[in-house]
Design a protein around this motif. Structure first.
Motif, PDB file in Angstrom:
ATOM      1  N   ALA A   1      36.706  47.952  30.937  1.00 17.29           N
ATOM      2  CA  ALA A   1      35.604  47.046  31.271  1.00 17.29           C
ATOM      3  C   ALA A   1      35.049  46.475  29.978  1.00 17.29           C
ATOM      4  CB  ALA A   1      34.516  47.800  32.039  1.00 17.29           C
TER       5      ALA A   1
ATOM      6  N   GLN B   1      32.191  51.330  35.385  1.00 19.02           N
ATOM      7  CA  GLN B   1      32.388  50.566  34.156  1.00 19.02           C
ATOM      8  C   GLN B   1      32.337  51.465  32.927  1.00 19.02           C
ATOM      9  OE1 GLN B   1      30.291  46.672  33.997  1.00 19.02           O
ATOM     10  NE2 GLN B   1      29.675  47.208  36.088  1.00 19.02           N
TER      11      GLN B   1
ATOM     12  N   GLU C   1      28.454  40.209  41.179  1.00 23.27           N
ATOM     13  CA  GLU C   1      28.794  40.926  39.951  1.00 23.27           C
ATOM     14  C   GLU C   1      30.189  40.469  39.561  1.00 23.27           C
ATOM     15  OE1 GLU C   1      27.555  44.095  37.209  1.00 23.27           O
ATOM     16  OE2 GLU C   1      26.501  43.430  39.004  1.00 23.27           O
ATOM     17  N   ILE C   2      30.349  40.136  38.296  1.00 25.93           N
ATOM     18  CA  ILE C   2      31.660  39.790  37.758  1.00 25.93           C
ATOM     19  C   ILE C   2      31.929  40.774  36.632  1.00 25.93           C
ATOM     20  CG2 ILE C   2      33.110  38.031  36.681  1.00 25.93           C
ATOM     21  CD1 ILE C   2      31.094  35.950  37.850  1.00 25.93           C
ATOM     22  N   ILE C   3      32.972  41.558  36.792  1.00 24.52           N
ATOM     23  CA  ILE C   3      33.329  42.567  35.807  1.00 24.52           C
ATOM     24  C   ILE C   3      34.666  42.170  35.202  1.00 24.52           C
ATOM     25  CG2 ILE C   3      33.805  45.012  35.413  1.00 24.52           C
ATOM     26  CD1 ILE C   3      32.171  45.527  38.046  1.00 24.52           C
TER      27      ILE C   3
ATOM     28  N   HIS D   1      25.774  39.809  36.016  1.00 29.25           N
ATOM     29  CA  HIS D   1      25.073  40.123  37.250  1.00 29.25           C
ATOM     30  C   HIS D   1      24.206  38.927  37.624  1.00 29.25           C
ATOM     31  CE1 HIS D   1      23.127  42.845  40.150  1.00 29.25           C
ATOM     32  NE2 HIS D   1      22.036  42.128  39.897  1.00 29.25           N
TER      33      HIS D   1
ATOM     34  N   SER E   1      33.251  43.388  29.818  1.00 28.86           N
ATOM     35  CA  SER E   1      32.051  42.585  29.996  1.00 28.86           C
ATOM     36  C   SER E   1      31.683  42.570  31.476  1.00 28.86           C
ATOM     37  CB  SER E   1      32.290  41.156  29.517  1.00 28.86           C
ATOM     38  OG  SER E   1      31.108  40.394  29.605  1.00 28.86           O
ATOM     39  N   SER E   2      30.433  42.238  31.744  1.00 26.10           N
ATOM     40  CA  SER E   2      30.031  42.042  33.134  1.00 26.10           C
ATOM     41  C   SER E   2      28.888  41.041  33.188  1.00 26.10           C
ATOM     42  CB  SER E   2      29.627  43.362  33.797  1.00 26.10           C
ATOM     43  OG  SER E   2      28.479  43.885  33.196  1.00 26.10           O
TER      44      SER E   2
ATOM     45  N   ALA F   1      39.083  39.224  36.142  1.00 31.06           N
ATOM     46  CA  ALA F   1      37.689  39.153  36.541  1.00 31.06           C
ATOM     47  C   ALA F   1      37.634  39.714  37.955  1.00 31.06           C
ATOM     48  CB  ALA F   1      37.179  37.718  36.507  1.00 31.06           C
TER      49      ALA F   1
END
Length: 134
Positions: free
Chosen positions: A85, A78, A100-102, A90, A87-88, A58
């Motif tokens: 990548a 992404q 933001e979590i990618i 916001h 999932s993300s 993450a």
């Protein structure tokens, strides 16, 4: 857990008392489960030390969403790493900052490269890449 093996360990009383207090605060039901988690964590650390190991991560970043083209750059990174990548998320923190979590998946070295690329973008205020072995 059909193939459980019992083991014994020796700890001095003070260390055991500190361990019991720690696992009680963390909500563990037993010493055994706490020890199993410690072993899993250490094994995961060992695996992600190998740049070729498969992992998930993450990438957490806080950034100013008014920064010029940063949102578009994050989306482009992404999309250019679609295999990585997966999932993300916001989150609007206030009128200027976003979280933001990618979530990335792949080899440790590639995840670190992509993650560091993201964190070094102009406008990113804080960030971290958190790796876990798969």
């Amino acid at each position: 857990m059909a193939d459980l093996e019992r083991i014994g360990i020796s700890l001095d009383k003070d260390l055991l008392s500190q361990f019991d207090a720690l696992i009680a605060r963390q909500g563990y039901q037993s010493r055994s489960e706490a020890v199993r988690d410690l072993v899993r964590q250490q094994l995961s650390r060992e695996r992600i030390a190998d740049p070729q190991a498969e992992a998930v991560a993450a990438v957490f970043l806080v950034y100013d969403h008014h920064a010029a083209n940063l949102t578009e750059k994050l989306i482009a990174v992404q999309h250019s790493h679609l295999l990585h990548a997966i999932s993300s998320l916001h989150v609007h923190l206030d009128e200027h900052d976003c979280l933001e979590i990618i979530v990335l998946r792949g080899q440790v070295a590639e995840i670190n490269r992509v993650g560091e690329n993201i964190l070094s973008m102009k406008g990113v205020k804080l960030g971290r890449v958190n790796l876990v072995a798969v």
